[in-house]
Design an enzyme around this catalytic site. Structure first.
Site, PDB file in Angstrom:
ATOM      1  N   CYS A   1      -5.729   0.722   6.734  1.00 61.21           N
ATOM      2  CA  CYS A   1      -5.702   0.690   8.194  1.00 61.21           C
ATOM      3  C   CYS A   1      -7.085   0.990   8.772  1.00 61.21           C
ATOM      4  O   CYS A   1      -7.999   1.413   8.067  1.00 61.21           O
ATOM      5  CB  CYS A   1      -4.701   1.706   8.727  1.00 61.21           C
ATOM      6  SG  CYS A   1      -2.980   1.252   8.437  1.00 61.21           S
TER       7      CYS A   1
ATOM      8  N   HIS B   1      -4.863   2.857  14.300  1.00 59.29           N
ATOM      9  CA  HIS B   1      -4.057   4.007  14.744  1.00 59.29           C
ATOM     10  C   HIS B   1      -4.878   5.285  14.752  1.00 59.29           C
ATOM     11  O   HIS B   1      -5.970   5.363  14.150  1.00 59.29           O
ATOM     12  CB  HIS B   1      -2.813   4.179  13.862  1.00 59.29           C
ATOM     13  CG  HIS B   1      -3.107   4.536  12.447  1.00 59.29           C
ATOM     14  ND1 HIS B   1      -3.367   5.822  12.033  1.00 59.29           N
ATOM     15  CD2 HIS B   1      -3.175   3.771  11.330  1.00 59.29           C
ATOM     16  CE1 HIS B   1      -3.570   5.838  10.728  1.00 59.29           C
ATOM     17  NE2 HIS B   1      -3.469   4.599  10.275  1.00 59.29           N
TER      18      HIS B   1
END
Length: 431
Positions: free
Chosen positions: A334, A316
């Site tokens: 992440c 992201h």
């Protein structure tokens, strides 16, 4: 006189030849009389007559010798015909949808042989009442979508499926591909998910059709499947993402050509990113990460997020970590990229594209996402609850490239080469 004698001789030769030709066409009458007629087919069907309280997923079993099934007619108590078809292997007739609860049905099966001799059997049976307990199922493939070449077909369950129920469920999971690329279903250890893939990635342009005919199927523990689900989708072009913790770089391959290098920041040492072969499962232009109640609580809105694991690992946009991208790991697990690169990735990738991460402190847990490619074909087929077809042998390893299992110019990773890391650990959610 000589001419007349020759003509008479020619007529006599022709007349004696005709019976020989006729005899050759009709065959030996003694052989024809002595040849025994083929026996009529032998047919056995299920369920047995007057069977009661059967699941609504019941099929009409057909065992035939010296012939094959020519017709199956199933009707309800009102005489209305039930739609269905024979399985490809000829072992049973399967209704197009689950039968109704607490109803009586009659099945009439006819088998014939090549000589036209036929035999017919009938059976009448009744189905069970509505079950008190249903298992909720989910199919990940949706109609009218285009997926990546690593898209596994997965069916998930809201409770553990015991091992003794898995074979019956697996028989109700039907897949066809055009062009044909046969595969195998494999169960996660806890029985919460079963995945289907072929030995190698799908060919671009393939059409995949799935029917999870699970309405009324026994799921173990007195529970039955909730509904039938189906989908038909296309497979797009080849896109692979490879992320190397050693260089803090993501390599993006499109149709086996390296098209972009993207700096990344992965999970810090306390919340490391998982190494392994993952598949993009979801794509969100905007989503909220909320870890309230965890040891490290936070709430943050992120843009252009692509889910890799059920545990919360995403690729992201992370504008707050741009200075660290390419140099240091600062995320909660992440893969952080810049706003511009996250937007470009959203336009480039599809659900079903393979993401390989290597060199981090922990390995990906099987079942934490769509992990069908995270094990070798040899290991994958061990999870099947049914015998594996003889022609589905383990895939040969792809030509090895420098450390990533692919060709030297990047290319796709080898389907059977897992990304190595030192110790397994559960995935952590992150940012």
């Amino acid at each position: 006189m000589v001419l007349r004698r020759r003509a008479v001789l020619l007529v006599m030769l022709v007349m004696t030849a005709i019976p020989l030709v006729l005899a050759g066409c009709t065959g030996n009458p003694l052989e024809r009389v002595g040849r025994p007629a083929p026996p009529p087919p032998k047919l056995a069907i299920t369920p047995a007559p007057d069977s009661r309280d059967l699941p609504t997923s019941v099929e009409i079993g057909t065992a035939v010798r010296d012939g094959k099934v020519a017709n199956v007619v199933v009707t309800d108590a009102a005489g209305t015909r039930v739609e269905g078809a024979m399985r490809a292997d000829g072992t049973s007739w399967m209704p197009s949808k689950a039968l109704a609860n607490k109803q009586t049905y009659t099945a009439e099966v006819t088998a014939k042989n090549d000589a036209g001799k036929a035999v017919t059997q009938k059976t009448t049976f009744s189905t069970m009442d509505k079950p008190a307990k249903r298992t909720v199922t989910n199919l990940n493939l949706q109609s009218d979508q285009t997926y990546g070449v690593a898209m596994p077909i997965t069916v998930s369950f809201d409770s553990d499926v015991p091992k003794d129920a898995r074979a019956g469920i697996q028989r109700r999971l039907l897949v066809s591909t055009d062009p044909p690329q046969p595969g195998v279903w494999s169960w996660d250890e806890n029985g919460r998910q079963v995945s289907y893939r072929a030995p190698d990635f799908w060919r671009p342009g393939t059409t995949v059709t799935v029917r999870a005919a699970l309405d009324g199927v026994p799921m173990g523990g007195g529970s039955f499947g909730d509904t039938d689900r189906s989908g038909t989708a296309k497979i797009g072009n080849r896109v692979f993402l490879e992320i190397d913790n050693a260089t803090k770089q993501m390599s993006v391959f499109k149709d086996d050509v390296l098209v972009k290098k993207i700096p990344v920041s992965l999970g810090k040492s306390s919340t490391p990113t998982s190494s392994g072969k993952m598949v993009i499962m979801e794509k969100h232009e905007s989503t909220v990460f909320d870890t309230t109640g965890s040891p490290d609580p936070y709430v943050v809105t992120v843009s252009n997020a692509q889910r890799l694991t059920w545990g919360g690992e995403f690729i992201h946009a992370a504008p707050w970590s741009v200075g660290d991208q390419g140099y240091a790991n600062v995320s909660h697990g992440c893969t952080n990229v810049s706003d511009a690169n996250a937007e470009w990735l959203m336009e480039t990738t599809r659900i079903g594209d393979l993401v390989t991460i290597k060199g981090t402190e922990v390995t990906l847990d099987q079942g934490n996402g769509w992990t069908a490619w995270n094990v070798s074909w040899d290991e994958f087929v061990k999870g099947s609850a049914l015998p594996v077809p003889a022609d589905l042998k383990p895939a040969s390893p792809a030509p090895g490239g420098p450390a990533n299992g692919g060709p030297a110019n990047g290319g796709p990773p080898a389907a059977d080469k897992p990304a190595a890391s030192p110790t397994p650990s559960s995935s952590s959610g992150g940012r």
